[in-house]
Design a protein around this motif. Sequence first.
Motif, PDB file in Angstrom:
ATOM      1  N   UNK A 109       0.834  -1.192   0.000  1.00 18.82           N
ATOM      2  CA  UNK A 109       0.000   0.000   0.000  1.00 18.82           C
ATOM      3  C   UNK A 109       0.880   1.257   0.000  1.00 18.82           C
ATOM      4  N   UNK A 110       0.673   2.143  -0.968  1.00 17.09           N
ATOM      5  CA  UNK A 110       1.441   3.383  -1.052  1.00 17.09           C
ATOM      6  C   UNK A 110       2.701   3.291  -1.884  1.00 17.09           C
ATOM      7  N   UNK A 111       3.027   2.101  -2.383  1.00 17.77           N
ATOM      8  CA  UNK A 111       4.242   1.927  -3.169  1.00 17.77           C
ATOM      9  C   UNK A 111       3.996   2.076  -4.657  1.00 17.77           C
ATOM     10  N   UNK A 112       4.960   2.641  -5.362  1.00 18.78           N
ATOM     11  CA  UNK A 112       4.869   2.807  -6.812  1.00 18.78           C
ATOM     12  C   UNK A 112       6.247   3.040  -7.392  1.00 18.78           C
ATOM     13  N   UNK A 113       6.302   3.469  -8.634  1.00 19.49           N
ATOM     14  CA  UNK A 113       7.577   3.776  -9.290  1.00 19.49           C
ATOM     15  C   UNK A 113       7.435   5.067 -10.072  1.00 19.49           C
ATOM     16  N   UNK A 114       8.364   5.984  -9.825  1.00 20.39           N
ATOM     17  CA  UNK A 114       8.331   7.275 -10.497  1.00 20.39           C
ATOM     18  C   UNK A 114       8.764   7.111 -11.958  1.00 20.39           C
ATOM     19  N   UNK A 115       8.511   8.131 -12.764  1.00 16.06           N
ATOM     20  CA  UNK A 115       8.855   8.084 -14.187  1.00 16.06           C
ATOM     21  C   UNK A 115      10.358   7.925 -14.375  1.00 16.06           C
ATOM     22  N   UNK A 136      -5.986  -2.394  -9.887  1.00 13.99           N
ATOM     23  CA  UNK A 136      -4.622  -2.841 -10.194  1.00 13.99           C
ATOM     24  C   UNK A 136      -3.770  -1.653 -10.643  1.00 13.99           C
ATOM     25  N   UNK A 137      -2.624  -1.425  -9.999  1.00 20.60           N
ATOM     26  CA  UNK A 137      -1.745  -0.329 -10.448  1.00 20.60           C
ATOM     27  C   UNK A 137      -1.266  -0.573 -11.884  1.00 20.60           C
ATOM     28  N   UNK A 138      -1.422   0.412 -12.723  1.00 15.74           N
ATOM     29  CA  UNK A 138      -1.032   0.301 -14.125  1.00 15.74           C
ATOM     30  C   UNK A 138       0.447   0.663 -14.303  1.00 15.74           C
ATOM     31  N   UNK A 139       1.046   0.137 -15.342  1.00 22.00           N
ATOM     32  CA  UNK A 139       2.324   0.654 -15.818  1.00 22.00           C
ATOM     33  C   UNK A 139       1.991   1.598 -16.962  1.00 22.00           C
ATOM     34  N   UNK A 140       2.596   2.792 -16.938  1.00 18.01           N
ATOM     35  CA  UNK A 140       2.278   3.835 -17.918  1.00 18.01           C
ATOM     36  C   UNK A 140       3.528   4.195 -18.714  1.00 18.01           C
ATOM     37  N   UNK A 141       3.352   4.300 -20.030  1.00 15.10           N
ATOM     38  CA  UNK A 141       4.436   4.657 -20.942  1.00 15.10           C
ATOM     39  C   UNK A 141       4.140   6.027 -21.542  1.00 15.10           C
ATOM     40  N   UNK A 179      14.106  -0.045 -23.939  1.00 14.42           N
ATOM     41  CA  UNK A 179      14.587   0.455 -22.650  1.00 14.42           C
ATOM     42  C   UNK A 179      14.581   1.973 -22.533  1.00 14.42           C
ATOM     43  N   UNK A 180      14.479   2.663 -23.677  1.00 14.75           N
ATOM     44  CA  UNK A 180      14.542   4.129 -23.630  1.00 14.75           C
ATOM     45  C   UNK A 180      13.172   4.788 -23.495  1.00 14.75           C
ATOM     46  N   UNK A 181      12.113   4.000 -23.368  1.00 16.27           N
ATOM     47  CA  UNK A 181      10.787   4.591 -23.172  1.00 16.27           C
ATOM     48  C   UNK A 181      10.613   4.972 -21.704  1.00 16.27           C
ATOM     49  N   UNK A 182      10.243   6.227 -21.464  1.00 19.81           N
ATOM     50  CA  UNK A 182       9.942   6.648 -20.101  1.00 19.81           C
ATOM     51  C   UNK A 182       8.643   5.972 -19.643  1.00 19.81           C
ATOM     52  N   UNK A 183       8.642   5.495 -18.397  1.00 23.44           N
ATOM     53  CA  UNK A 183       7.477   4.809 -17.869  1.00 23.44           C
ATOM     54  C   UNK A 183       7.408   4.969 -16.354  1.00 23.44           C
ATOM     55  N   UNK A 184       6.251   4.703 -15.818  1.00 25.34           N
ATOM     56  CA  UNK A 184       6.044   4.781 -14.369  1.00 25.34           C
ATOM     57  C   UNK A 184       5.040   3.712 -13.968  1.00 25.34           C
ATOM     58  N   UNK A 185       4.914   3.491 -12.637  1.00 27.91           N
ATOM     59  CA  UNK A 185       3.938   2.547 -12.110  1.00 27.91           C
ATOM     60  C   UNK A 185       3.060   3.279 -11.100  1.00 27.91           C
ATOM     61  N   UNK A 186       1.755   3.141 -11.268  1.00 24.96           N
ATOM     62  CA  UNK A 186       0.816   3.802 -10.364  1.00 24.96           C
ATOM     63  C   UNK A 186       1.043   3.373  -8.914  1.00 24.96           C
ATOM     64  N   UNK A 187       0.722   4.261  -8.009  1.00 27.00           N
ATOM     65  CA  UNK A 187       0.786   3.953  -6.581  1.00 27.00           C
ATOM     66  C   UNK A 187      -0.238   2.878  -6.234  1.00 27.00           C
TER      67      UNK A 187
END
Length: 206
Positions: A109-115, A136-141, A179-187
């Motif tokens: 809970x509260x964990x994610x990944x910044x861009x 479900x936390x999404x991965x975003x590109x 590997x060069x696509x910026x991405x993040x993971x929702x909290x």
Amino acid sequence: YMKLKLNQIRDPFRQLICEYSLDGCADLNVQLKMIVGELRLADPNGVIKSNSNGWHSPDGFHMQDLPAVKKLNQLFYSSIGNYIQQYDKKFDLTHFNIKLMSWANLNNLGGGNITHLHPNSLISGTYYVKVPAQNVPKIRFYNTSGIQYLKNISDLGRSFAQGAFSFTPKEGDLILFPSNIFHSVDTNQNDEERVSIAFNAYLEKK
């Protein structure tokens, strides 16, 4: 009279995101979840990379001499070969060794990944071991090619260009991307944890 003729269509900047799923993954996921849990117990702090309030293992997950990890590595190698074929059906991978590096992510809970992106690599991917039952936390590109400067994007729709793309994973899903696509993971907004194994890969000539 004049006549306009289309000679060729080129797509020089394409970047493919490929979604795979592993059938019959339940037993493997149970084993992988146990391995990740043991790693976290042994190293509660982990390392800080793109993770925000989540746990990130040190690199080297793939180097463990465990049956479940070996199965996962084979899945990664197979998917990398298939992914490259989507770019070039004639590419001969037998002239190269695939250099792999992987790690585990565990977001409570509260964990994610910044861009972020993954430098010094060619192909990156994530295998989903455990995901919450809902929300479900999404991965975003993100498209960083300057799409925001184009007019009429909203009029032309997604078939012309997209500023972002999101993927909602299920357990047993595997997603590969450049590997060069910026991405993040929702909290993660659930009490259930989200567990994944991510990798970077590149090719080395034999």
